[in-house]
Design an enzyme around this catalytic site. Sequence first.
Site, PDB file in Angstrom:
ATOM      1  N   PHE A   1       0.846  -1.226  -0.099  1.00 43.95           N
ATOM      2  CA  PHE A   1       0.071   0.008  -0.065  1.00 43.95           C
ATOM      3  C   PHE A   1       0.835   1.407   0.081  1.00 43.95           C
ATOM      4  O   PHE A   1       1.879   1.279   0.625  1.00 43.95           O
ATOM      5  CB  PHE A   1      -0.867   0.004   1.316  1.00 43.95           C
ATOM      6  CG  PHE A   1      -2.046   1.014   1.488  1.00 43.95           C
ATOM      7  CD1 PHE A   1      -3.157   0.795   0.626  1.00 43.95           C
ATOM      8  CD2 PHE A   1      -2.036   1.952   1.980  1.00 43.95           C
ATOM      9  CE1 PHE A   1      -4.368   1.690   0.574  1.00 43.95           C
ATOM     10  CE2 PHE A   1      -2.726   3.003   2.115  1.00 43.95           C
ATOM     11  CZ  PHE A   1      -4.015   3.065   1.373  1.00 43.95           C
TER      12      PHE A   1
ATOM     13  N   ASP B   1       0.973  -4.492   8.622  1.00 47.48           N
ATOM     14  CA  ASP B   1       0.040  -3.811   8.467  1.00 47.48           C
ATOM     15  C   ASP B   1      -1.269  -4.415   8.542  1.00 47.48           C
ATOM     16  O   ASP B   1      -1.353  -5.371   7.502  1.00 47.48           O
ATOM     17  CB  ASP B   1       0.117  -2.872   7.272  1.00 47.48           C
ATOM     18  CG  ASP B   1      -1.129  -1.870   7.160  1.00 47.48           C
ATOM     19  OD1 ASP B   1      -2.157  -1.892   7.480  1.00 47.48           O
ATOM     20  OD2 ASP B   1      -0.680  -0.688   6.312  1.00 47.48           O
TER      21      ASP B   1
ATOM     22  N   TYR C   1     -11.808   1.665  10.356  1.00 48.60           N
ATOM     23  CA  TYR C   1     -12.946   2.161   9.524  1.00 48.60           C
ATOM     24  C   TYR C   1     -13.293   1.143   8.561  1.00 48.60           C
ATOM     25  O   TYR C   1     -13.894   1.515   7.815  1.00 48.60           O
ATOM     26  CB  TYR C   1     -12.538   3.682   9.281  1.00 48.60           C
ATOM     27  CG  TYR C   1     -11.276   3.914   8.171  1.00 48.60           C
ATOM     28  CD1 TYR C   1     -11.178   3.333   7.012  1.00 48.60           C
ATOM     29  CD2 TYR C   1     -10.398   4.614   8.883  1.00 48.60           C
ATOM     30  CE1 TYR C   1      -9.931   3.799   6.355  1.00 48.60           C
ATOM     31  CE2 TYR C   1      -9.118   4.979   8.192  1.00 48.60           C
ATOM     32  CZ  TYR C   1      -8.883   4.477   7.024  1.00 48.60           C
ATOM     33  OH  TYR C   1      -7.686   4.551   6.154  1.00 48.60           O
ATOM     34  N   LYS C   2     -12.440   0.184   8.540  1.00 50.45           N
ATOM     35  CA  LYS C   2     -12.732  -0.892   7.181  1.00 50.45           C
ATOM     36  C   LYS C   2     -13.448  -1.973   8.036  1.00 50.45           C
ATOM     37  O   LYS C   2     -14.706  -1.738   8.201  1.00 50.45           O
ATOM     38  CB  LYS C   2     -11.535  -1.422   6.704  1.00 50.45           C
ATOM     39  CG  LYS C   2     -10.825  -0.315   5.917  1.00 50.45           C
ATOM     40  CD  LYS C   2      -9.413  -0.618   5.515  1.00 50.45           C
ATOM     41  CE  LYS C   2      -8.935   0.448   4.549  1.00 50.45           C
ATOM     42  NZ  LYS C   2      -7.346   0.432   4.230  1.00 50.45           N
TER      43      LYS C   2
ATOM     44  N   ARG D   1     -12.673  -4.159  -7.410  1.00 51.91           N
ATOM     45  CA  ARG D   1     -12.486  -4.921  -6.062  1.00 51.91           C
ATOM     46  C   ARG D   1     -13.748  -5.053  -5.476  1.00 51.91           C
ATOM     47  O   ARG D   1     -14.499  -4.327  -5.283  1.00 51.91           O
ATOM     48  CB  ARG D   1     -11.523  -3.930  -5.138  1.00 51.91           C
ATOM     49  CG  ARG D   1     -10.951  -4.897  -3.942  1.00 51.91           C
ATOM     50  CD  ARG D   1     -10.146  -4.113  -3.235  1.00 51.91           C
ATOM     51  NE  ARG D   1     -10.553  -2.939  -2.578  1.00 51.91           N
ATOM     52  CZ  ARG D   1      -9.975  -2.017  -1.735  1.00 51.91           C
ATOM     53  NH1 ARG D   1      -8.676  -2.382  -1.408  1.00 51.91           N
ATOM     54  NH2 ARG D   1     -10.512  -0.917  -1.173  1.00 51.91           N
TER      55      ARG D   1
HETATM   56  C1  LIG Z   1      -6.605   1.736   4.290  1.00 50.37           C
HETATM   57  C2  LIG Z   1      -5.171   1.377   4.678  1.00 50.37           C
HETATM   58  C3  LIG Z   1      -4.321   2.309   5.125  1.00 50.37           C
HETATM   59  C4  LIG Z   1      -4.699   3.659   5.401  1.00 50.37           C
HETATM   60  O1  LIG Z   1      -4.019   4.420   6.190  1.00 50.37           O
HETATM   61  P1  LIG Z   1      -4.428   5.633   6.824  1.00 50.37           P
HETATM   62  O2  LIG Z   1      -3.398   6.311   7.606  1.00 50.37           O
HETATM   63  O3  LIG Z   1      -5.797   5.308   7.739  1.00 50.37           O
HETATM   64  O4  LIG Z   1      -4.776   6.558   5.728  1.00 50.37           O
HETATM   65  C5  LIG Z   1      -2.832   2.103   5.469  1.00 50.37           C
HETATM   66  N1  LIG Z   1      -2.495   0.770   5.100  1.00 50.37           N
HETATM   67  C6  LIG Z   1      -3.174  -0.139   4.408  1.00 50.37           C
HETATM   68  C7  LIG Z   1      -2.737  -1.509   3.893  1.00 50.37           C
HETATM   69  C8  LIG Z   1      -4.473   0.064   4.113  1.00 50.37           C
HETATM   70  O5  LIG Z   1      -5.138  -0.978   3.431  1.00 50.37           O
END
Ligand SMILES: *Cc1c(COP(=O)(O)O)cnc(C)c1O
Length: 409
Positions: A129, A206, A231-232, A380
């Site tokens: 990511f 992560d 938030y997911k 997705r």
């Molecule tokens: C959604 C996501 C993030 C989001 O990071 P934020 O700091 O909340 O914007 C980070 N890493 C991964 C792998 C994600 O899927």
Amino acid sequence: MGGAGADIAEAYELDSKDELAPFRDRFVTDGDVVAYLDGNSLGRLPRSTARRLNHLVEQEWGRGLIRSWQTWTDLPVQVGDHLGGTVLGAAPGQTVIADSTTVNLFKVVDAAAGMRPQRRELVIDQPNFPTDRYVVEAVAAARGMEVRWVPPDPAGGVTPGSLAPHLGPATAAVVLSHVDYRTGYLADMAALNSLISDHGALAVWDLSHSAGSVPIRLDDDGADFAVGCTYKYLNAGPGAPAFLYAARRHHADARQPIPGWFGADDIFAMGPHYQPGEGGRRMLSGTPAVMGVAAVAEGVALVAEAGIDRIRAKGIALTELARRLARQWLEPLGWRFASPTDPARRGSHVVLAGERAQAVAARMIAAGAIPDFRRPDLVRIGLSPLTTSFVELWKGMEIMLQAARETAS
Ligand SMILES: *Cc1c(COP(=O)(O)O)cnc(C)c1O
């Protein structure tokens, strides 16, 4: 609509047997959306969260004023421990709720790098990511280190075989996603942790796409540090604070780069120099976003009540149905199922690759089915076991079939 040999009655049947089906009513599901296939980007709103936030604002803040800090101060640690115990496989005192995933990732990658001062390399996979790659590059630049990039593995995520050639005596830390945000590949955390620790390096995970969707055993699997979104699959709402896990064995040595009064030993000592607080609390920096942390508490409570094993079982059933409908309906039109076919190796979302993915996603959204488009050619499909019904998925896939037909030349 629909494809040959497939009947939506089957989806109604699956819903009627689904033990988690009653949880759907615990969320707001009215509105004009036919099929919400993006709960892995922004989970739905739990009804209890709306009530809790209303109470927090009107009563705790509005009437209680500063006295309410008596209950607010420990929330990041209390909710962190609840999340740790029910979702992350982490004993108390190692998990806190704070900041964003990005900021937390910076804190733990920098702390891990600082624990291996003689080692010059940080390792991360190229398809990871963006935030993860940017943070690793920034920490490496600030500390005069190098980034070792692991090329994409055909499996769809990092395997021990693809990682091993990039580890050595110079490796300080490795940053990996537990579930790949594009392919849905579920990494073998235990095997990767032991490979990484055999090289004397530290593993940073992560968990953004796995927390609340698949079982996680941070303590038992030997993880060093972990961060992730709320938030997911944890449904805590837009911008809700993230979580941070630091294994207890590292508390004495890990120095986080943003020490603040909320992570200090005695918040109100106001002493001349920083003294880290007890356990995982030392990873906090400043004043917590209390409303966001309260929303995390509600999301975690729902996941805990449902139980991660039932969530996982339904997640597999949903992705299996998506895979079958994709094979029957979309593969004949030239689409490819680009997630692992082995359900044990994928999380709770799948991706379909097709030439006109962007146009198809746009048509789907216009027709009330909301997926995610990921460049260059991926649609997705996120399946959130507490809120996605089998009928909802079926209808969403029908809409995708229709959109794919309309855009095919
Ligand atoms: C959604 C996501 C993030 C989001 O990071 P934020 O700091 O909340 O914007 C980070 N890493 C991964 C792998 C994600 O899927």
